[in-house]
Design an enzyme around this catalytic site. Sequence first.
Site, PDB file in Angstrom:
ATOM      1  N   ASP A  57       1.524   7.084   2.115  1.00 45.45           N
ATOM      2  CA  ASP A  57       2.959   7.883   1.408  1.00 45.45           C
ATOM      3  C   ASP A  57       3.391   8.249   2.099  1.00 45.45           C
ATOM      4  OD1 ASP A  57       0.470   9.179  -0.944  1.00 45.45           O
ATOM      5  OD2 ASP A  57      -1.219   8.849   0.866  1.00 45.45           O
TER       6      ASP A  57
ATOM      7  N   HIS B  18       0.620  -1.202  -0.207  1.00 48.39           N
ATOM      8  CA  HIS B  18      -0.142  -0.067  -0.089  1.00 48.39           C
ATOM      9  C   HIS B  18       1.351   1.348   0.058  1.00 48.39           C
ATOM     10  CE1 HIS B  18      -3.777   1.616   1.773  1.00 48.39           C
ATOM     11  NE2 HIS B  18      -3.262   2.950   0.691  1.00 48.39           N
TER      12      HIS B  18
ATOM     13  N   GLU C 268     -11.069   3.339   5.398  1.00 45.27           N
ATOM     14  CA  GLU C 268     -10.253   3.991   5.926  1.00 45.27           C
ATOM     15  C   GLU C 268     -10.829   5.082   6.874  1.00 45.27           C
ATOM     16  OE1 GLU C 268      -8.173   6.497   2.871  1.00 45.27           O
ATOM     17  OE2 GLU C 268      -6.198   7.290   4.203  1.00 45.27           O
TER      18      GLU C 268
HETATM   19  N1  ADE Z   1      -4.641   8.633  -2.330  1.00 47.82           N
HETATM   20  C1  ADE Z   1      -3.438   8.722  -1.924  1.00 47.82           C
HETATM   21  N2  ADE Z   1      -3.313   8.405  -0.842  1.00 47.82           N
HETATM   22  C2  ADE Z   1      -4.602   8.238  -0.325  1.00 47.82           C
HETATM   23  C3  ADE Z   1      -5.230   6.977   0.910  1.00 47.82           C
HETATM   24  N3  ADE Z   1      -4.332   7.809   2.190  1.00 47.82           N
HETATM   25  N4  ADE Z   1      -6.068   7.475   0.620  1.00 47.82           N
HETATM   26  C4  ADE Z   1      -7.015   7.239  -0.442  1.00 47.82           C
HETATM   27  N5  ADE Z   1      -6.618   7.987  -1.769  1.00 47.82           N
HETATM   28  C5  ADE Z   1      -5.148   8.393  -1.133  1.00 47.82           C
HETATM   29 ZN    ZN Z   2      -3.837   4.884   0.051  1.00 45.51          ZN
END
Ligand code: ADE
Ligand code: ZN
Length: 330
Positions: A275, A12, A196
């Site tokens: 990220d 991820h 999430e």
């Molecule tokens: N795009 C980049 N990071 C993300 C995340 N944590 N959740 C959804 N879309 C994303």
């Molecule tokens: Zn993500």
Amino acid sequence: MIAPTPPTAELHLHVEGTIEAELLVRLADRHGLPLPSRDPAVLRERYAHFVDLRSFLDVYYANLAVLRTEEDFHELATGYLDRALKAGVRRAEVFFDPQTHVQHGVPLEAVIHGLSSAFSAAEETHGVSAALILCFLRDLGPEAAEEILRAALPFREHFIGVGLDSAEVGYPPSLFTGVYAMAAAEGLHRVAHAGEEGGAEYVREALDLLHVERVDHGIRAMEDPELVARLRDERIPLTVCPLSNVSLRAVDTLGEHPLPRMLDEGLLATVNSDDPAYFGGYVDDNYRAVARELGLDRPRLAQLARNSVDATFAPEEDKRRWHAEIDAWL
Ligand code: ADE
Ligand code: ZN
């Protein structure tokens, strides 16, 4: 000396989320583009104040305007591989968001060739097995998703699957049933962000309607005991991103993260960075953070790493080799 974190797979990771402030400035200079600041420290400081997923996505998408050419994408991917090697990554299945770049006027071919030229050689250049997963931006809707998948099919050999990301709440998986069926018919793997910010019902929809093989994040599934039992029984992997969850306030503190409970429930939970340029660290930093804040010992870290290997779409012989490396680490 034994590495403090185990050899692992990373499942991820948004390649666009690895754009460190220094690279951002270099690319903006290269193309004569504006930024809120030319000082990497000032840019980084902005990343410390997200209040939710939307506030992060606004910064993330704005920054992506600096990616213009095939070389830019190649440089981005190579920067990630350099760091992944140090993090002990053996296999990376990496998300990319082509719709964003096409909206910025970049040809799809430049995006895919720039990334895949780095990733397809990564085994030789970095000792990291790497593959791409094309993500649909859920807030652009299902028709736009079908359009980008059709446009990407001529480059079919350069990606192994499809995913679903961007703003979650209000864009349930059910909207994307058709485009996931198209992807399945092309023999592509299927994953999706769910649970999430969205609730457990988003995770159920991703399983029942999109037939995903992994759930990205999935932490809110823990609110639903029946769903937890199903995830365990069907061995559905969850790609959990602890530092991301704290940065975007999906959890209040790392000490309250459900990861230990997920392991106790026998779920195939994995640790990932999402990220890393924005959320305070790469996958090894995530392992260190959960070891420290959640008291996970080496056998538990090894379990997370084994889960990550089992959750990959890599050949069985590669999985056996990586399992042996994790055993040696432990
Ligand atoms: N795009 C980049 N990071 C993300 C995340 N944590 N959740 C959804 N879309 C994303
Ligand atoms: Zn993500």
